[in-house]
Design a protein around this motif. Sequence first.
Motif: not given
Lengths: 293, 265
Positions: B206-220
């Motif tokens: 429900f919160f943004p942090v999980k999605w941010m971390a997942q997004g940055f993992r998808s990049v790096f």
Amino acid sequence: MTATRSSRPAREPGRLYAMTAIHVRGLRKTYGTFSAVDGLDLTVETGEIFALLGPNGAGKTTTVEILEGHRRRTAGEVSVLGTDPGRADRHWRARIGIVLQSTSDAADLTVHETVRHLAGFYPRPRLPAEVIELVGLTDKAKARVRTLSGGQRRRLDVALGIVGRPDIVFLDEPTTGFDPEARRQFWELIRKLSGEGTTILLTTHYLDEAEALADRLAVIAAGAIVAEGTPATLGGRATAQARVTWSGGRSEHTADPAALIVRLASEGADLSDLTVTRPTLEDTYLALIGERG
Amino acid sequence: MTSTLTIGRRRGGIEILQFVRDKTSLIFTFFFPALLLLLFGTIFSDSYDHPGLSAARVFTASMIAYGTVTTAFITMGVGIATDREDGTLKRLRGTPATATAYFLGKLILVAALTAAEVVVLLAVGVLVFDMPLPSDAGRWLTFAWIFLLSVTACSLLGIAASALVRNSRTAGAVLNVPVVALQFLSGVFIHPITQLPGWMITLASFFPVKWMAQGFRSVFLPDSAVSMEAAGTWEHGRIALILAVWCVAGLVLSLATFRWTSRRD
């Protein structure tokens, strides 16, 4: 005092002046059942130095903050430079200067950086170095704000209040914590600003300050004006009887002390400790706020 | 009259100047995430048997989320509470500077700080843990939009949170509680996230942090690492959607709660 006033240069020709800088009628401000300001009327003419005197809790700061647009009012009519401060826009704010009462902002900036930063907000600011000189902080221009003494900090607040070349300046107890020399310098600065045509509204609880600076003053008690006049006429000072004392404590009240002294001399009274006193501004002030208190 | 845009730009400059001169906050907001990355990366080195994927690399990606949250959310929340208390906001309110100009300045500060934070974290990843940087433009494009949405959402939520803070001295401690709790819930410090109980992952979603971390993992991280995600895919669409919703919620909350002063007027 009269000499200082009359030496003020004539107003800049071609610039438009509204006759009245501040116009307040029936101002009220209540917090729940408490009335901080209770039916206050006030008129300050353009170019005047006007002092608002009163004890703590009388409503001075509340009134000034309503005029500055910092607080909403409960009722009444308020106009500053022809605009209602409750609905004023940034163009109006560019024409007013506010000297805040107690701040600790910009601690990590230097005096010059702080003044220059604020100057950049205004359409026709004073030069930062000039303003710093005007408040006597040139030696401290490169010092971090957090290293300033209390009095220097207040002078910086004054510099920030006038850097935008405002038409009207609000000063809420500006010299609290100043040493006597700093206060004299500050008074000179206010006279200089006034000489340039700036309207000044200041609150103070120093009576000598009001007497030295103000063209007109008003005493506020329990949220309303109880007396208004010039420093010489406030509360009937000019027409009050003088008290003549002589010969170890004998005294008499009279409207014409010269005649009394001539009569006493002719009667051969001992006049070696003769004194003539009129009520001081302080006597008048204490009597005025005592009536309400 | 000086335009709001110009005043906002000048506020940004002065905010950055003040920030770098305050050495304590510089070190804490800025280098603390780098220190955590060094510690986690070293402690958990070689704990996965996944080809081409060191723990340090995973932490570098996830810590960018942590760095962005602390920098944007905490800097904004504490900064506004401080400005309200020390007279900065009161002073500005008496000048031609508008609330918009003030926030523009804050956003410039936050943008500069978070960008610098990402550079520091990537530098640690590359120099200390031999993390390769992506070479294709597509991944950097993904990084750009995730970063932009993350900074915007966290900044706006920081503005909203500043209304809840009673005084600036305790602001840092108060605001760090939800931040640190969310880092753990969201799998920033724990990888793969599937080690967490299911309800925790649901809550974190429900919160943004999980999605941010997942997004940055998808990049790096390499594409093969996607198998370690809870959903088994990078879920870019869902990341965009949830971060965008938080941006809107943050905007509404901050508009509704922002006050120039801490007292009633």
